[in-house]
Design an enzyme around this catalytic site. Structure first.
Site, PDB file in Angstrom:
ATOM      1  N   SER A  82       0.853  -1.186   0.000  1.00 49.76           N
ATOM      2  CA  SER A  82       0.000   0.000   0.000  1.00 49.76           C
ATOM      3  C   SER A  82       0.887   1.233   0.000  1.00 49.76           C
ATOM      4  CB  SER A  82      -0.892   0.014   1.250  1.00 49.76           C
ATOM      5  OG  SER A  82      -1.541   1.262   1.402  1.00 49.76           O
ATOM      6  N   TYR A  85      -2.935   0.018  10.350  1.00 45.08           N
ATOM      7  CA  TYR A  85      -2.916  -0.428   8.959  1.00 45.08           C
ATOM      8  C   TYR A  85      -1.578  -0.066   8.327  1.00 45.08           C
ATOM      9  CZ  TYR A  85      -4.053  -0.664   3.976  1.00 45.08           C
ATOM     10  OH  TYR A  85      -4.051  -0.940   2.630  1.00 45.08           O
TER      11      TYR A  85
END
Length: 233
Positions: A138, A151
């Protein structure tokens, strides 16, 4: 050619599954819902009847189910050419204020699932002297998102794992790649009023995966960052 995909019935994973089936890969994948698994298997074989498609209902927040999935793959594939660690969960919260269980869930799904599968199938690839591991990381692994602290931490851990494995496996002719999607239009954005063109399409990430797999033997795509043309949302 045999490929493993985690989290394959929705979003990026689903797009990757279709792209690889079209390219002639046999696929074993996991997802949580058995009906979705059955539907995807049928759709992949309809797209390319020459490939096989198998799925196992797996909750990647449960380490025992992840271990069962790795055994399922070994039962049906004599060898694995491609491992795509795609499954992930995004729980927005600040680290100081989040429920610790949210961190543990993201750690297991976003990092430990990939860690387990990389160890199992990375050893097989090392012995075979071929293979490609692609970890869907990501942009948050590179530029942390404060509103999604855990996250970001788990995706950064996945990126670090990718870098270490690349060093471990390069002498054995096994490639390891990190792909960093920015804001991608998946079910997690369902109901948004933001225009579609502001997002990356899941198909774009699938195209990037296939592009990495099609490179020459001498090329290892280390990291690929894909951002929305108008900037991340």
């Amino acid at each position: 050619m045999n490929a493993i995909i985690t989290g394959a019935t929705k979003g990026i994973g689903r797009a990757i599954a279709f792209k690889l089936a079209e390219a002639g890969y046999n696929i074993i994948f996991c997802a949580r819902d058995q009906q979705d698994i059955n539907t995807l298997c049928d759709d992949l074989i309809a797209l390319n009847p020459s490939v096989s498609a198998l799925g196992l209902a797996t909750d990647c927040s449960d380490p025992l189910q992840v271990e069962r999935f790795s055994g399922f793959v070994q039962q049906h594939f004599d060898s694995v050419d491609v491992l795509i660690n795609n499954v992930g969960v995004f729980i927005p919260a600040s680290i100081l204020d989040e429920d610790e269980s949210d961190f543990q869930k993201q750690l297991q799904i976003n990092y430990l699932t990939a860690y387990h599968l990389c160890r199992i199938f990375g050893r097989q690839m090392r012995e075979a002297k071929k293979g490609h591991i692609i970890n869907i990381c990501s942009v948050a692994a590179i530029s942390p998102v404060v509103a999604a602290g855990s996250y970001s931490v788990t995706k950064a851990a996945l990126l670090s794992l990718t870098k270490v494995l690349r060093q471990e496996l390069m002498a054995h002719r096994v490639k390891v790649t990190a792909i960093h999607p920015g804001s991608t239009l998946t079910s997690s954005w369902e109901g948004t009023s933001i225009p579609t063109e502001r997002f990356i399409a899941a198909a774009d990430i699938a195209d990037a995966v296939l592009c990495c797999l099609m490179m020459s033997v001498g090329a290892n795509p280390d990291e690929l960052l894909i951002s929305p043309s108008g900037g991340n949302i």
